[in-house]
Write a protein that holds these residues in place. Structure first.
Motif, PDB file in Angstrom:
ATOM      1  N   GLU A 108       0.828  -1.196   0.000  1.00  0.00           N
ATOM      2  CA  GLU A 108       0.000   0.000   0.000  1.00  0.00           C
ATOM      3  C   GLU A 108       0.859   1.241   0.000  1.00  0.00           C
ATOM      4  O   GLU A 108       2.044   1.200   0.342  1.00  0.00           O
ATOM      5  CB  GLU A 108      -0.967   0.004   1.181  1.00  0.00           C
ATOM      6  CG  GLU A 108      -0.307   0.051   2.545  1.00  0.00           C
ATOM      7  CD  GLU A 108      -1.324   0.106   3.673  1.00  0.00           C
ATOM      8  OE1 GLU A 108      -2.311   0.847   3.542  1.00  0.00           O
ATOM      9  OE2 GLU A 108      -1.133  -0.607   4.665  1.00  0.00           O
ATOM     10  N   SER A 109       0.257   2.336  -0.366  1.00  0.00           N
ATOM     11  CA  SER A 109       0.994   3.591  -0.491  1.00  0.00           C
ATOM     12  C   SER A 109       1.290   4.199   0.873  1.00  0.00           C
ATOM     13  O   SER A 109       0.676   3.851   1.886  1.00  0.00           O
ATOM     14  CB  SER A 109       0.189   4.580  -1.325  1.00  0.00           C
ATOM     15  OG  SER A 109      -0.990   4.951  -0.627  1.00  0.00           O
ATOM     16  N   ALA A 110       2.227   5.132   0.871  1.00  0.00           N
ATOM     17  CA  ALA A 110       2.564   5.842   2.102  1.00  0.00           C
ATOM     18  C   ALA A 110       1.351   6.604   2.621  1.00  0.00           C
ATOM     19  O   ALA A 110       1.089   6.647   3.828  1.00  0.00           O
ATOM     20  CB  ALA A 110       3.733   6.800   1.849  1.00  0.00           C
ATOM     21  N   TRP A 111       0.591   7.217   1.717  1.00  0.00           N
ATOM     22  CA  TRP A 111      -0.599   7.974   2.118  1.00  0.00           C
ATOM     23  C   TRP A 111      -1.632   7.076   2.771  1.00  0.00           C
ATOM     24  O   TRP A 111      -2.273   7.456   3.746  1.00  0.00           O
ATOM     25  CB  TRP A 111      -1.185   8.693   0.917  1.00  0.00           C
ATOM     26  CG  TRP A 111      -2.535   9.291   1.172  1.00  0.00           C
ATOM     27  CD1 TRP A 111      -3.704   8.970   0.567  1.00  0.00           C
ATOM     28  CD2 TRP A 111      -2.862  10.308   2.131  1.00  0.00           C
ATOM     29  NE1 TRP A 111      -4.752   9.715   1.073  1.00  0.00           N
ATOM     30  CE2 TRP A 111      -4.246  10.550   2.040  1.00  0.00           C
ATOM     31  CE3 TRP A 111      -2.112  11.028   3.060  1.00  0.00           C
ATOM     32  CZ2 TRP A 111      -4.895  11.483   2.828  1.00  0.00           C
ATOM     33  CZ3 TRP A 111      -2.767  11.966   3.854  1.00  0.00           C
ATOM     34  CH2 TRP A 111      -4.138  12.188   3.739  1.00  0.00           C
ATOM     35  N   SER A 112      -1.797   5.860   2.255  1.00  0.00           N
ATOM     36  CA  SER A 112      -2.761   4.920   2.828  1.00  0.00           C
ATOM     37  C   SER A 112      -2.362   4.547   4.250  1.00  0.00           C
ATOM     38  O   SER A 112      -3.203   4.512   5.158  1.00  0.00           O
ATOM     39  CB  SER A 112      -2.855   3.664   1.961  1.00  0.00           C
ATOM     40  OG  SER A 112      -3.737   2.715   2.543  1.00  0.00           O
ATOM     41  N   MET A 113      -1.084   4.275   4.463  1.00  0.00           N
ATOM     42  CA  MET A 113      -0.612   3.948   5.812  1.00  0.00           C
ATOM     43  C   MET A 113      -0.747   5.146   6.744  1.00  0.00           C
ATOM     44  O   MET A 113      -1.135   4.997   7.904  1.00  0.00           O
ATOM     45  CB  MET A 113       0.847   3.473   5.760  1.00  0.00           C
ATOM     46  CG  MET A 113       1.030   2.081   5.193  1.00  0.00           C
ATOM     47  SD  MET A 113       2.730   1.482   5.397  1.00  0.00           S
ATOM     48  CE  MET A 113       3.573   2.483   4.182  1.00  0.00           C
ATOM     49  N   PHE A 114      -0.408   6.343   6.238  1.00  0.00           N
ATOM     50  CA  PHE A 114      -0.533   7.560   7.038  1.00  0.00           C
ATOM     51  C   PHE A 114      -1.988   7.773   7.444  1.00  0.00           C
ATOM     52  O   PHE A 114      -2.279   8.051   8.611  1.00  0.00           O
ATOM     53  CB  PHE A 114      -0.038   8.754   6.228  1.00  0.00           C
ATOM     54  CG  PHE A 114      -0.132  10.079   6.948  1.00  0.00           C
ATOM     55  CD1 PHE A 114       0.930  10.552   7.697  1.00  0.00           C
ATOM     56  CD2 PHE A 114      -1.294  10.842   6.876  1.00  0.00           C
ATOM     57  CE1 PHE A 114       0.841  11.770   8.366  1.00  0.00           C
ATOM     58  CE2 PHE A 114      -1.395  12.057   7.539  1.00  0.00           C
ATOM     59  CZ  PHE A 114      -0.323  12.517   8.286  1.00  0.00           C
ATOM     60  N   ARG A 115      -2.888   7.625   6.485  1.00  0.00           N
ATOM     61  CA  ARG A 115      -4.319   7.856   6.753  1.00  0.00           C
ATOM     62  C   ARG A 115      -4.864   6.855   7.765  1.00  0.00           C
ATOM     63  O   ARG A 115      -5.616   7.227   8.673  1.00  0.00           O
ATOM     64  CB  ARG A 115      -5.098   7.768   5.435  1.00  0.00           C
ATOM     65  CG  ARG A 115      -6.565   8.139   5.569  1.00  0.00           C
ATOM     66  CD  ARG A 115      -7.240   8.158   4.208  1.00  0.00           C
ATOM     67  NE  ARG A 115      -7.230   6.855   3.567  1.00  0.00           N
ATOM     68  CZ  ARG A 115      -6.580   6.571   2.448  1.00  0.00           C
ATOM     69  NH1 ARG A 115      -5.865   7.513   1.841  1.00  0.00           N
ATOM     70  NH2 ARG A 115      -6.621   5.358   1.919  1.00  0.00           N
ATOM     71  N   ARG A 116      -4.472   5.595   7.638  1.00  0.00           N
ATOM     72  CA  ARG A 116      -4.959   4.592   8.582  1.00  0.00           C
ATOM     73  C   ARG A 116      -4.418   4.850   9.983  1.00  0.00           C
ATOM     74  O   ARG A 116      -5.143   4.739  10.972  1.00  0.00           O
ATOM     75  CB  ARG A 116      -4.577   3.182   8.121  1.00  0.00           C
ATOM     76  CG  ARG A 116      -5.256   2.094   8.957  1.00  0.00           C
ATOM     77  CD  ARG A 116      -5.015   0.698   8.425  1.00  0.00           C
ATOM     78  NE  ARG A 116      -3.627   0.292   8.550  1.00  0.00           N
ATOM     79  CZ  ARG A 116      -2.772   0.203   7.534  1.00  0.00           C
ATOM     80  NH1 ARG A 116      -3.175   0.494   6.305  1.00  0.00           N
ATOM     81  NH2 ARG A 116      -1.534  -0.180   7.726  1.00  0.00           N
ATOM     82  N   GLY A 117      -3.132   5.226  10.073  1.00  0.00           N
ATOM     83  CA  GLY A 117      -2.568   5.553  11.385  1.00  0.00           C
ATOM     84  C   GLY A 117      -3.272   6.731  12.027  1.00  0.00           C
ATOM     85  O   GLY A 117      -3.517   6.742  13.235  1.00  0.00           O
TER      86      GLY A 117
END
Length: 207
Positions: A108-117
């Motif tokens: 997954e993208s960095a943005w996806s991980m950032f958003r989930r966190g």
């Protein structure tokens, strides 16, 4: 802020960060699936949520949330539902093909991980209640407030980044070998999926 007070704040921050929760589970899962270095994106998302909690409490809105059972429960159940969603998604996730022990598949993208966190920590009203009880211990109202809040925020965030990345994300590396086989990936998905759901149950049921 006096050195003795800051040391007490730092000690409390370490203990808070070491307490396992949804953020730690999310960090370990990111480290396993996307790699140790890229797991920092999820951690940064969690820190933005922490900063938001500090701001909300500093502005006095946290008192309103903590004092309103309806508003508190709306946020609490929304957070629990989101964790259940993450858990079920992991339980249903199909493992990828086996790969070499030295490779890491970026899923997954960095943005996806950032958003989930961000959402994992943001949808946790207990954090607001905690900061309501935690922050006044280290704020001196007779002194300028903004510098004190800045020191508190920077300290808590810095400690949480170090603990999440260099402890929980690094610890997940010891399970990296499981991601090299379909069976290992299935086991890890079930373990972390179940952990997300268990934390959701605690969030929803424990008052």
């Amino acid at each position: 802020m006096q050195l003795s007070l800051w040391l007490a704040l730092a000690g409390a921050g370490v203990l808070i960060s070491l307490t396992p929760g949804a953020g730690a589970i999310n960090t370990m899962n990111n480290s396993l699936t996307s790699g140790f270095r890229r797991s920092i994106w999820g951690i940064l998302g969690q820190q933005v949520a922490l900063i938001a909690h500090v701001i909300v409490v500093a502005l006095g809105v946290g008192v309103l949330v903590a004092g309103s059972p309806v508003l508190f429960n709306v946020i609490r159940y929304a957070g629990a539902a989101y964790l259940v969603f993450l858990g079920i998604r992991l339980l249903l996730q199909q493992p990828t093909a086996a790969r070499s022990a030295t490779s890491v598949t970026v899923r997954e993208s960095a943005w996806s991980m950032f958003r989930r966190g961000l959402w994992v920590n943001l949808l946790n009203p207990k954090a607001l209640v905690f900061f309501l009880a935690f922050m006044p211990q280290f704020i001196r109202p007779e002194q300028p407030l903004l510098p004190q809040y800045l020191v508190l925020t920077v300290t808590v965030v810095a400690i949480d980044i170090v603990v999440m990345w260099l402890l929980f994300a690094a610890a997940a590396k010891s399970f990296q070998r499981f991601t090299n086989t379909v069976r290992g990936q299935t086991i890890l998905n079930r373990v972390f999926g179940s952990l997300f759901i268990a934390v959701a149950a605690l969030l929803a049921l424990i008052h």
